[in-house]
Design an enzyme around this catalytic site. Structure first.
Site, PDB file in Angstrom:
ATOM      1  N   CYS A  98       0.841  -1.201   0.000  1.00 44.93           N
ATOM      2  CA  CYS A  98       0.000   0.000   0.000  1.00 44.93           C
ATOM      3  C   CYS A  98       0.877   1.253   0.000  1.00 44.93           C
ATOM      4  O   CYS A  98       1.839   1.345   0.767  1.00 44.93           O
ATOM      5  CB  CYS A  98      -0.872  -0.027   1.248  1.00 44.93           C
ATOM      6  SG  CYS A  98      -1.904   1.416   1.438  1.00 44.93           S
ATOM      7  N   CYS A 104      -0.221   5.734   7.239  1.00 43.47           N
ATOM      8  CA  CYS A 104      -1.530   5.325   7.742  1.00 43.47           C
ATOM      9  C   CYS A 104      -1.367   4.524   9.028  1.00 43.47           C
ATOM     10  O   CYS A 104      -0.464   3.696   9.143  1.00 43.47           O
ATOM     11  CB  CYS A 104      -2.207   4.473   6.663  1.00 43.47           C
ATOM     12  SG  CYS A 104      -3.717   3.675   7.222  1.00 43.47           S
ATOM     13  N   CYS A 107      -1.926  -0.290   9.276  1.00 39.62           N
ATOM     14  CA  CYS A 107      -1.023  -1.446   9.170  1.00 39.62           C
ATOM     15  C   CYS A 107       0.359  -1.080   9.710  1.00 39.62           C
ATOM     16  O   CYS A 107       0.848   0.015   9.470  1.00 39.62           O
ATOM     17  CB  CYS A 107      -0.855  -1.864   7.712  1.00 39.62           C
ATOM     18  SG  CYS A 107      -2.353  -2.514   6.969  1.00 39.62           S
ATOM     19  N   CYS A 187      -8.233   0.279   0.072  1.00 41.07           N
ATOM     20  CA  CYS A 187      -7.376  -0.261   1.136  1.00 41.07           C
ATOM     21  C   CYS A 187      -7.191  -1.758   0.890  1.00 41.07           C
ATOM     22  O   CYS A 187      -8.173  -2.496   0.807  1.00 41.07           O
ATOM     23  CB  CYS A 187      -8.036  -0.007   2.490  1.00 41.07           C
ATOM     24  SG  CYS A 187      -7.264  -0.925   3.821  1.00 41.07           S
ATOM     25  N   GLN A 310     -16.379 -10.290  14.711  1.00 39.82           N
ATOM     26  CA  GLN A 310     -14.961 -10.459  14.368  1.00 39.82           C
ATOM     27  C   GLN A 310     -14.715  -9.945  12.944  1.00 39.82           C
ATOM     28  O   GLN A 310     -15.501 -10.228  12.044  1.00 39.82           O
ATOM     29  CB  GLN A 310     -14.555 -11.936  14.452  1.00 39.82           C
ATOM     30  CG  GLN A 310     -14.622 -12.517  15.858  1.00 39.82           C
ATOM     31  CD  GLN A 310     -13.507 -12.027  16.785  1.00 39.82           C
ATOM     32  OE1 GLN A 310     -12.573 -11.327  16.374  1.00 39.82           O
ATOM     33  NE2 GLN A 310     -13.624 -12.364  18.059  1.00 39.82           N
ATOM     34  N   TYR A 336     -18.593 -12.020  27.872  1.00 39.05           N
ATOM     35  CA  TYR A 336     -18.291 -11.135  26.742  1.00 39.05           C
ATOM     36  C   TYR A 336     -18.693 -11.838  25.428  1.00 39.05           C
ATOM     37  O   TYR A 336     -17.864 -12.108  24.570  1.00 39.05           O
ATOM     38  CB  TYR A 336     -16.800 -10.760  26.699  1.00 39.05           C
ATOM     39  CG  TYR A 336     -16.207 -10.325  28.023  1.00 39.05           C
ATOM     40  CD1 TYR A 336     -16.318  -9.002  28.437  1.00 39.05           C
ATOM     41  CD2 TYR A 336     -15.556 -11.236  28.857  1.00 39.05           C
ATOM     42  CE1 TYR A 336     -15.770  -8.593  29.649  1.00 39.05           C
ATOM     43  CE2 TYR A 336     -15.009 -10.842  30.067  1.00 39.05           C
ATOM     44  CZ  TYR A 336     -15.113  -9.514  30.462  1.00 39.05           C
ATOM     45  OH  TYR A 336     -14.563  -9.130  31.656  1.00 39.05           O
ATOM     46  N   GLU A 359     -23.323 -10.639  28.094  1.00 36.23           N
ATOM     47  CA  GLU A 359     -22.872  -9.552  27.218  1.00 36.23           C
ATOM     48  C   GLU A 359     -23.545  -8.263  27.690  1.00 36.23           C
ATOM     49  O   GLU A 359     -24.726  -8.255  28.017  1.00 36.23           O
ATOM     50  CB  GLU A 359     -23.270  -9.880  25.772  1.00 36.23           C
ATOM     51  CG  GLU A 359     -23.287  -8.716  24.799  1.00 36.23           C
ATOM     52  CD  GLU A 359     -21.929  -8.059  24.564  1.00 36.23           C
ATOM     53  OE1 GLU A 359     -20.932  -8.772  24.397  1.00 36.23           O
ATOM     54  OE2 GLU A 359     -21.886  -6.810  24.559  1.00 36.23           O
ATOM     55  N   CYS A 430      -7.459 -10.496  22.450  1.00 37.12           N
ATOM     56  CA  CYS A 430      -6.911  -9.749  21.309  1.00 37.12           C
ATOM     57  C   CYS A 430      -5.762  -8.850  21.762  1.00 37.12           C
ATOM     58  O   CYS A 430      -5.332  -7.979  21.013  1.00 37.12           O
ATOM     59  CB  CYS A 430      -8.010  -8.930  20.634  1.00 37.12           C
ATOM     60  SG  CYS A 430      -8.830  -7.801  21.756  1.00 37.12           S
TER      61      CYS A 430
HETATM   62  C1  LIG Z   1     -13.948  -9.063  21.786  1.00 34.99           C
HETATM   63  S1  LIG Z   1     -15.700  -8.976  21.764  1.00 34.99           S
HETATM   64  C2  LIG Z   1     -16.090 -10.691  21.731  1.00 34.99           C
HETATM   65  C3  LIG Z   1     -17.492 -11.040  21.328  1.00 34.99           C
HETATM   66  C4  LIG Z   1     -17.720 -12.473  20.854  1.00 34.99           C
HETATM   67  N1  LIG Z   1     -17.054 -13.454  21.647  1.00 34.99           N
HETATM   68  C5  LIG Z   1     -17.312 -12.609  19.392  1.00 34.99           C
HETATM   69  O1  LIG Z   1     -16.213 -13.095  19.126  1.00 34.99           O
HETATM   70  O2  LIG Z   1     -18.089 -12.205  18.533  1.00 34.99           O
HETATM   71  C6  LIG Z   1     -16.034  -8.445  23.385  1.00 34.99           C
HETATM   72  C7  LIG Z   1     -17.492  -8.241  23.714  1.00 34.99           C
HETATM   73  O3  LIG Z   1     -17.581  -7.907  25.093  1.00 34.99           O
HETATM   74  C8  LIG Z   1     -18.562  -6.912  25.276  1.00 34.99           C
HETATM   75  N2  LIG Z   1     -18.211  -6.240  26.540  1.00 34.99           N
HETATM   76  C9  LIG Z   1     -17.312  -5.260  26.749  1.00 34.99           C
HETATM   77  N3  LIG Z   1     -17.207  -4.984  28.062  1.00 34.99           N
HETATM   78  C10 LIG Z   1     -18.056  -5.832  28.693  1.00 34.99           C
HETATM   79  C11 LIG Z   1     -18.382  -6.056  30.061  1.00 34.99           C
HETATM   80  N4  LIG Z   1     -17.803  -5.336  31.029  1.00 34.99           N
HETATM   81  N5  LIG Z   1     -19.275  -7.011  30.353  1.00 34.99           N
HETATM   82  C12 LIG Z   1     -19.862  -7.751  29.372  1.00 34.99           C
HETATM   83  N6  LIG Z   1     -19.604  -7.577  28.065  1.00 34.99           N
HETATM   84  C13 LIG Z   1     -18.694  -6.638  27.726  1.00 34.99           C
HETATM   85  C14 LIG Z   1     -18.503  -6.066  24.030  1.00 34.99           C
HETATM   86  O4  LIG Z   1     -19.728  -5.402  23.816  1.00 34.99           O
HETATM   87  C15 LIG Z   1     -18.204  -7.134  22.971  1.00 34.99           C
HETATM   88  O5  LIG Z   1     -19.388  -7.638  22.430  1.00 34.99           O
END
Ligand SMILES: C[S@@+](CC[C@H](N)C(=O)[O-])C[C@H]1O[C@@H](n2cnc3c(N)ncnc32)[C@H](O)[C@@H]1O
Length: 472
Positions: A98, A104, A107, A187, A310, A336, A359, A430
């Site tokens: 790129c 940017c 990346c 991109c 994702q 989460y 969540e 992550c």
């Molecule tokens: C990295 S994502 C993972 C979601 C799912 N496992 C996926 O891969 O699609 C993290 C998620 O946690 C939620 N989140 C962030 N802080 C949170 C909290 N304190 N309690 C519950 N959920 C939370 C976000 O809204 C998001 O949907």
């Protein structure tokens, strides 16, 4: 050199931008030339050189290289430099694809070929787990970073800031570590449908009867373009993020610009709060349902403008299959859980778990409810903050699965896992630094790291996803 120092430099912004800032702000060493051996890679993608005057973070340099670098800033315990020429290149050095690479902020590793990117990412995880997590280096001798099915064109989501420059509406990506816009036309990490949609919208922007957003004055209507796509379904979502309300005539003009890109759905998202958060809480669909669908293995999942999904569909499938295989016991607590992507894999017949999923984002939970129903799966879905929900949850869980945002798990979540006496934790992360911190806390409660595998969810960038299994 401690990784903590690297983290400090990350927080202050990426090296590229720090250079430009420092030129004007420092009576400094700028211009001083150094010949540096690059010993490692920092978590923001700079090369690390150790000198008798301390650590130097060198933008554009790769481990194993000898580079001629220009010093940009010297701080008390580290310095920043940029590569001027590469005296001895790494065998894995390659030409970035790129033309915006190096400016940017998206990346950081396009100058490394793909096998080198994978080994650098495994190294970053190993580094964090040993230095910050305190785990023995032998545990990571065979750590692999699973390649992404697509090293380019994989991203199913992109957000483009919009500004007005000299009366002209412009969009693109931010310069690394700053909010200076680099106009871009396409991109190479974005999926083709996103590039096509972006190209069409870009053409129409000059016709809008209002301007882009100004972060200093908080004026201007259009703040961001957010685009998402379903890799397997070909569906696309376009959202215009607005500062304040628009007159009906302006909305009509905006819809015409968006419709030219033929999105499956078009939404307006309202965000009038100053700051870096892209999306506001209120979204209205103007074309279509406001949702698009994606398939992950046999599951079809819908998501909307604001819910997490994702960004790399093919790699998400590989990661979720693997994470689900790590589960033991019939009762699983998933924290989460987003729109239920991983939940589907956990609740599937193959995995056979009775899942309680937590969540906090209300519209994601609503999507998860639809998704479980549509796929003929069952799970108990709770809309709550994980750290609050765990206080009320009773039961004995064979496995607790967590997939937190970059900040990692709240301490209360880790304490609750210990209190549940859950025999197994599957931690999807992550951010290697917060994974290492949290795994260390769990290790202090008697958990042993029994397996770890990284997945390259974000090729060409320095980011990496990891699944760690800890057992009591
Ligand atoms: C990295 S994502 C993972 C979601 C799912 N496992 C996926 O891969 O699609 C993290 C998620 O946690 C939620 N989140 C962030 N802080 C949170 C909290 N304190 N309690 C519950 N959920 C939370 C976000 O809204 C998001 O949907």
């Amino acid at each position: 050199m401690g990784v903590l120092r690297v983290e400090r430099s990350v927080r202050s912004g990426s090296s590229q931008s720090r250079y430009s800032q420092s030129r004007s702000s420092q009576a400094n060493p700028a211009g001083e030339r150094l010949r540096l051996e690059i010993a490692g890679l920092s978590s923001d993608g700079s090369g690390i050189a150790r000198t008798d005057r301390g650590v130097v973070f060198v933008a554009g340099a790769l481990p194993g290289e000898l580079v001629e670098a220009e010093l940009v800033k010297r701080r008390k315990d580290f310095a920043l430099a940029r590569t001027v020429s590469v005296v001895r290149p790494s065998p894995g050095r390659t030409a970035p694809r790129c033309s915006a690479f190096g400016q940017c902020g998206g990346c950081q590793l396009q100058h490394a070929d793909y096998p080198l990117q994978l080994s650098l990412k495994a190294g970053l995880v190993r580094d964090a787990m040993t230095r910050l997590g305190g785990f023995a280096p032998e545990l990571f001798e065979n750590l692999e970073c699973v390649p992404s099915p697509l090293p380019w064109g994989y991203r199913n989501k992109a957000s483009f800031p919009v500004q007005s420059l000299r009366g002209r509406i412009v969009t693109g990506f931010y310069h690394a570590g700053s909010h200076r816009l680099i106009p871009i036309k396409t991109c190479p990490v974005n999926a083709a449908p996103l590039n096509a949609l972006y190209g069409a919208v870009l053409k129409g922007l000059p016709s809008l009867p209002f301007g882009g957003y100004d972060e200093t004055t908080h004026e201007g209507k259009l703040r961001h373009l957010v685009m998402r796509s379903g890799f397997h379904t070909g569906q696309t979502l376009l959202s215009f993020v607005l500062n304040g309300r628009l007159a009906a005539k302006s909305i009509k003009a905006l819809v015409a610009v968006g419709a030219a890109g033929r999105p499956s759905t078009l939404t307006l998202n309202h965000n009038s709060r100053p700051g870096n958060v892209i999306l506001g809480t209120h979204t209205e669909p103007l074309i279509g349902s406001g949702r698009i669908a994606e398939r992950l293995d046999e599951w079809t999942l819908e998501f909307d403008t604001t819910s997490f999904f994702q960004v790399n569909t093919g790699q998400a499938e590989q990661l979720f299959r693997y994470a689900a295989e790590q589960v033991r016991g019939t009762d699983v607590l998933e924290l989460y859980s987003g729109v239920g992507s991983l939940t589907c894999f956990l609740a599937s017949r193959a995995c056979g778990a009775r899942v309680t999923a937590v969540e906090e984002w209300r519209s994601a939970v609503a999507m998860a409810e639809r998704n479980m129903r549509a796929n003929g799966l069952e799970a108990r879905l709770l809309c709550a903050r994980a750290e609050e929900a765990v206080g009320d949850l009773r039961g004995s869980y064979g496995t607790v699965v967590v997939d937190p945002p970059r900040d990692g798990c709240d301490r209360a979540v880790l304490e609750a896992i210990h209190a549940f006496r859950a025999p197994r934790v599957v931690y999807v992360s992550c951010n290697p630094a917060t994974l290492a911190r949290d795994a260390r806390i769990l290790a202090g409660h008697g958990y042993r790291l029994t397996s770890i595998r990284s997945f390259d969810m974000f090729p060409q960038t320095v980011h990496v996803e990891t699944v760690a299994v800890l057992e009591r």
